[in-house]
Write a protein that holds these residues in place. Structure first.
Motif, PDB file in Angstrom:
ATOM      1  N   VAL A   1       0.836  -1.210   0.000  1.00 51.77           N
ATOM      2  CA  VAL A   1       0.000   0.000   0.000  1.00 51.77           C
ATOM      3  C   VAL A   1       0.868   1.256   0.000  1.00 51.77           C
ATOM      4  O   VAL A   1       0.627   2.186  -0.772  1.00 51.77           O
ATOM      5  CB  VAL A   1      -0.946  -0.011   1.214  1.00 51.77           C
ATOM      6  CG1 VAL A   1      -1.696   1.312   1.322  1.00 51.77           C
ATOM      7  CG2 VAL A   1      -1.942  -1.153   1.096  1.00 51.77           C
ATOM      8  N   VAL A   2       1.903   1.286   0.846  1.00 50.44           N
ATOM      9  CA  VAL A   2       2.781   2.467   0.882  1.00 50.44           C
ATOM     10  C   VAL A   2       3.531   2.610  -0.430  1.00 50.44           C
ATOM     11  O   VAL A   2       3.716   3.720  -0.949  1.00 50.44           O
ATOM     12  CB  VAL A   2       3.762   2.355   2.071  1.00 50.44           C
ATOM     13  CG1 VAL A   2       4.803   3.454   2.009  1.00 50.44           C
ATOM     14  CG2 VAL A   2       2.999   2.448   3.388  1.00 50.44           C
ATOM     15  N   GLY A   3       3.977   1.484  -0.991  1.00 54.15           N
ATOM     16  CA  GLY A   3       4.662   1.551  -2.284  1.00 54.15           C
ATOM     17  C   GLY A   3       3.753   2.083  -3.370  1.00 54.15           C
ATOM     18  O   GLY A   3       4.173   2.894  -4.202  1.00 54.15           O
ATOM     19  N   MET A   4       2.491   1.619  -3.374  1.00 49.34           N
ATOM     20  CA  MET A   4       1.541   2.127  -4.357  1.00 49.34           C
ATOM     21  C   MET A   4       1.264   3.598  -4.143  1.00 49.34           C
ATOM     22  O   MET A   4       1.187   4.386  -5.098  1.00 49.34           O
ATOM     23  CB  MET A   4       0.238   1.321  -4.249  1.00 49.34           C
ATOM     24  CG  MET A   4      -0.837   1.769  -5.219  1.00 49.34           C
ATOM     25  SD  MET A   4      -0.333   1.581  -6.932  1.00 49.34           S
ATOM     26  CE  MET A   4      -1.617   2.542  -7.746  1.00 49.34           C
TER      27      MET A   4
ATOM     28  N   TYR B   1      -6.675   8.604  -6.109  1.00 43.50           N
ATOM     29  CA  TYR B   1      -6.035   8.133  -4.876  1.00 43.50           C
ATOM     30  C   TYR B   1      -6.935   7.176  -4.117  1.00 43.50           C
ATOM     31  O   TYR B   1      -6.562   6.036  -3.830  1.00 43.50           O
ATOM     32  CB  TYR B   1      -5.670   9.320  -3.985  1.00 43.50           C
ATOM     33  CG  TYR B   1      -4.333   9.926  -4.308  1.00 43.50           C
ATOM     34  CD1 TYR B   1      -3.200   9.604  -3.579  1.00 43.50           C
ATOM     35  CD2 TYR B   1      -4.198  10.816  -5.360  1.00 43.50           C
ATOM     36  CE1 TYR B   1      -1.974  10.157  -3.868  1.00 43.50           C
ATOM     37  CE2 TYR B   1      -2.979  11.368  -5.667  1.00 43.50           C
ATOM     38  CZ  TYR B   1      -1.861  11.046  -4.919  1.00 43.50           C
ATOM     39  OH  TYR B   1      -0.653  11.584  -5.219  1.00 43.50           O
ATOM     40  N   PHE B   2      -8.126   7.629  -3.761  1.00 41.07           N
ATOM     41  CA  PHE B   2      -8.979   6.821  -2.892  1.00 41.07           C
ATOM     42  C   PHE B   2      -9.401   5.523  -3.564  1.00 41.07           C
ATOM     43  O   PHE B   2      -9.266   4.434  -2.987  1.00 41.07           O
ATOM     44  CB  PHE B   2     -10.213   7.632  -2.493  1.00 41.07           C
ATOM     45  CG  PHE B   2     -11.160   6.878  -1.604  1.00 41.07           C
ATOM     46  CD1 PHE B   2     -10.865   6.674  -0.269  1.00 41.07           C
ATOM     47  CD2 PHE B   2     -12.342   6.347  -2.116  1.00 41.07           C
ATOM     48  CE1 PHE B   2     -11.726   5.968   0.549  1.00 41.07           C
ATOM     49  CE2 PHE B   2     -13.203   5.637  -1.307  1.00 41.07           C
ATOM     50  CZ  PHE B   2     -12.901   5.453   0.025  1.00 41.07           C
ATOM     51  N   VAL B   3      -9.905   5.631  -4.785  1.00 38.95           N
ATOM     52  CA  VAL B   3     -10.388   4.434  -5.476  1.00 38.95           C
ATOM     53  C   VAL B   3      -9.246   3.456  -5.728  1.00 38.95           C
ATOM     54  O   VAL B   3      -9.345   2.260  -5.462  1.00 38.95           O
ATOM     55  CB  VAL B   3     -11.081   4.819  -6.795  1.00 38.95           C
ATOM     56  CG1 VAL B   3     -11.438   3.569  -7.589  1.00 38.95           C
ATOM     57  CG2 VAL B   3     -12.322   5.648  -6.519  1.00 38.95           C
TER      58      VAL B   3
ATOM     59  N   PHE C   1      -0.123  16.588 -12.749  1.00 38.78           N
ATOM     60  CA  PHE C   1      -0.331  18.021 -12.538  1.00 38.78           C
ATOM     61  C   PHE C   1       0.497  18.847 -13.517  1.00 38.78           C
ATOM     62  O   PHE C   1       0.054  19.894 -13.984  1.00 38.78           O
ATOM     63  CB  PHE C   1       0.021  18.393 -11.099  1.00 38.78           C
ATOM     64  CG  PHE C   1      -1.084  18.119 -10.119  1.00 38.78           C
ATOM     65  CD1 PHE C   1      -2.249  18.867 -10.145  1.00 38.78           C
ATOM     66  CD2 PHE C   1      -0.960  17.107  -9.185  1.00 38.78           C
ATOM     67  CE1 PHE C   1      -3.268  18.605  -9.237  1.00 38.78           C
ATOM     68  CE2 PHE C   1      -1.973  16.842  -8.286  1.00 38.78           C
ATOM     69  CZ  PHE C   1      -3.134  17.590  -8.312  1.00 38.78           C
ATOM     70  N   GLU C   2       1.708  18.374 -13.827  1.00 39.18           N
ATOM     71  CA  GLU C   2       2.527  19.089 -14.797  1.00 39.18           C
ATOM     72  C   GLU C   2       1.878  19.050 -16.175  1.00 39.18           C
ATOM     73  O   GLU C   2       1.843  20.061 -16.888  1.00 39.18           O
ATOM     74  CB  GLU C   2       3.930  18.457 -14.852  1.00 39.18           C
ATOM     75  CG  GLU C   2       4.880  19.134 -15.828  1.00 39.18           C
ATOM     76  CD  GLU C   2       5.295  20.516 -15.346  1.00 39.18           C
ATOM     77  OE1 GLU C   2       5.692  21.324 -16.209  1.00 39.18           O
ATOM     78  OE2 GLU C   2       5.208  20.789 -14.145  1.00 39.18           O
TER      79      GLU C   2
ATOM     80  N   LEU D   1       1.943   9.079  -5.796  1.00 36.81           N
ATOM     81  CA  LEU D   1       2.321  10.450  -5.472  1.00 36.81           C
ATOM     82  C   LEU D   1       3.339  10.982  -6.469  1.00 36.81           C
ATOM     83  O   LEU D   1       3.289  12.150  -6.875  1.00 36.81           O
ATOM     84  CB  LEU D   1       2.896  10.499  -4.053  1.00 36.81           C
ATOM     85  CG  LEU D   1       3.165  11.881  -3.469  1.00 36.81           C
ATOM     86  CD1 LEU D   1       1.880  12.669  -3.322  1.00 36.81           C
ATOM     87  CD2 LEU D   1       3.872  11.761  -2.125  1.00 36.81           C
ATOM     88  N   PHE D   2       4.253  10.109  -6.877  1.00 34.82           N
ATOM     89  CA  PHE D   2       5.258  10.531  -7.857  1.00 34.82           C
ATOM     90  C   PHE D   2       4.618  10.800  -9.218  1.00 34.82           C
ATOM     91  O   PHE D   2       4.912  11.802  -9.866  1.00 34.82           O
ATOM     92  CB  PHE D   2       6.332   9.457  -7.980  1.00 34.82           C
ATOM     93  CG  PHE D   2       7.366   9.746  -9.024  1.00 34.82           C
ATOM     94  CD1 PHE D   2       8.359  10.689  -8.799  1.00 34.82           C
ATOM     95  CD2 PHE D   2       7.348   9.067 -10.232  1.00 34.82           C
ATOM     96  CE1 PHE D   2       9.310  10.963  -9.771  1.00 34.82           C
ATOM     97  CE2 PHE D   2       8.288   9.333 -11.208  1.00 34.82           C
ATOM     98  CZ  PHE D   2       9.280  10.280 -10.977  1.00 34.82           C
TER      99      PHE D   2
END
Length: 476
Positions: free
Chosen positions: A19-22, A193-195, A34-35, A27-28
């Motif tokens: 989960v943290v890796g995902m 993110y959430f889904v 956004f760019e 996030l990356f």
């Protein structure tokens, strides 16, 4: 309660890593999204500016003379669209405020729109292109959080077909469109993110549970091996690492069983070889003229034979060589009590068991027999009480003996060959009709209790006597 950020189980750790890796990967990639969205925000002003610039170039291209061109420039220019004829193009700026990839993208967009509008190639040099918000500055991708209508600033130099070079600085809007920054960000966070993280979390729960299942099976097999070393080998299946661990586990079990079998064969051989000299000693003892010494030596020989026999039984009796069966403990205890009463010892059974207990009948009977014999030997009688719950079966065997005054000895009596001498036990030693102990009964009983996943402890009663508490764990 201390909060554990790092789970204690392998299952929890793998789920957390996934989960943290995902989340980190998402996030990356969000910065890229956004760019890209930031660049797309610049695309509309760039297209509007390119269309306006193409129309200006067409008018200047068809102007009859320089005076007409100058008049057109004067008429078209304003505070947001400044035109200046120049003799030659300037070089690129020393420190552009946008990276070269973005510059090339906007430059290619401007050139493509102008060429399509004019119908011929046009030399366009982009010197600068960037977004700015209502406050006059641009925060990059962070402007999406607080800027409702960013506009584009452009600085280009254009070669008018059949005309001069033109330096153009313009500020172009979004054609009346407004962005909703927080709505956009919230929509992105919820939908992406959430889904996605919820889906990954649920997938990790299922996938990791499936992945660590062989390890749990290996752990259960190791626990079962402690209760029954002759259990069936562990199935060799699953991933390569799990198959390798299962094969190593089975080899270890095989080596242990071979070692125990060799030890048993050795003790059996020793027991057999000792019988010959013991028999010779017994014959020679019968030839002694002094009846007192003859009786003493006969007693010593009987004790030696009993110890050899008990040692062999201790090795064989604690080993689990039979399959599990449902046992009616109530009937088993009633049978032991009946045998004791026939031998003249008052033994009673109180309580009943609600359902059969899955265990090893021969070994469990030996365990209970040893406890009953101990109660009779040190107390003269025995009271057996049974209590049954959904998870455990408890058998308490009580006697009316002196108990064990020294609390430290309550654990030492489980050591092999350790015996407590009491008046009743000494009387039993002198009485040939009562069996004497060798100090192995409680050792064997505790080993059998452990083989059933249970415990065996001794407790002094307040009004005298000793309780042997045998607690057996049900599988479910």
């Amino acid at each position: 309660m201390k909060l554990r950020l790092w789970p204690d189980t392998l299952y929890g750790r793998l789920v957390l890593i996934l989960v943290v890796g995902m989340f980190g990967g998402q996030l990356f990639t969000s910065t890229i999204w956004f760019e890209t969205h930031d660049n797309r925000t610049l695309e509309i002003p760039a297209r509007l500016f390119a269309s306006r610039l193409a129309d200006t170039a067409r008018l200047l291209q068809h102007a009859p003379d320089d005076a007409a061109r100058h008049a057109i420039i004067e008429q078209l220019g304003d505070a947001r669209y400044r035109l200046h004829p120049i003799d030659a193009p300037a070089g690129p700026p020393a420190a552009p405020n946008r990276d070269s990839v973005a510059q090339r993208t906007v430059g290619n967009l401007l050139s493509g729109v102008i060429e399509r509008r004019l119908g011929e190639p046009v030399e366009v040099r982009l010197l600068d292109a960037h977004l700015r918000d209502e406050s006059g500055r641009h925060k990059g991708i962070f402007s999406l959080f607080d800027s409702r209508m960013p506009t584009g600033d452009f600085h280009v130099q254009l070669k008018v077909p059949n005309g001069p070079w033109l330096d153009v600085q313009a500020n172009e809007g979004q054609a009346g469109m407004q962005t909703q920054p927080w709505s956009l960000v919230f929509d992105y966070l919820v939908r992406i993110y959430f889904v996605r993280l919820t889906a990954v979390f649920l997938l990790a729960l299922v996938a990791v549970r499936f992945a660590v299942r062989p390890l749990k099976q290996l752990a259960r097999a190791a626990e079962a091996l402690g209760r029954n070393i002759y259990r069936s080998p562990l199935p060799v299946s699953g991933p390569l690492e799990v198959r390798t661990a299962a094969q190593s586990f089975n080899r270890m079990q095989e080596q242990l069983t071979e070692g125990i079998a060799a030890r048993t064969r050795f003790l059996t051989a020793v027991s057999h070889d000792l019988r010959s000299p013991l028999t010779r000693l017994r014959l020679r003892a019968e030839m002694l003229p002094d009846p007192v010494w003859r009786e003493r030596l006969r007693g010593d020989l009987d004790e030696m034979e009993a110890m050899v026999r008990a040692t062999l039984h201790a090795v064989q009796g604690a080993e689990i060589t039979e399959a599990r069966h449902d046992i009616d403990l109530g009937s088993m205890l009633e049978s032991l009590a009946e045998d004791a009463r026939e031998a003249g010892h008052p033994v009673t059974v109180d309580g009943k068991i609600a359902r059969p207990f899955p265990g090893y009948p021969r070994n469990l009977k030996r365990c209970l027999q040893n406890l009953v014999d101990n109660a009779i030997r040190y107390g003269g009688d025995a009271v057996i009480k049974i209590s049954d719950t959904r998870q455990t079966v408890t058998v308490v065997i009580s006697d009316n003996g002196p108990g064990i005054a020294d609390e430290a000895l309550l654990e030492r009596v489980f050591e092999a060959y350790f015996r407590l001498e009491t008046k009743h036990a000494e009387d039993a030693r002198q009485d040939a009709r009562q069996p004497t102990g060798t100090g192995l009964g409680l050792t064997i009983a505790r080993s059998i209790a452990a083989a059933h996943g249970g415990t065996l402890i001794l407790k002094n009663r307040q009004r005298g006597g000793l309780d042997a508490v045998l607690t057996l764990q049900r599988d479910s």
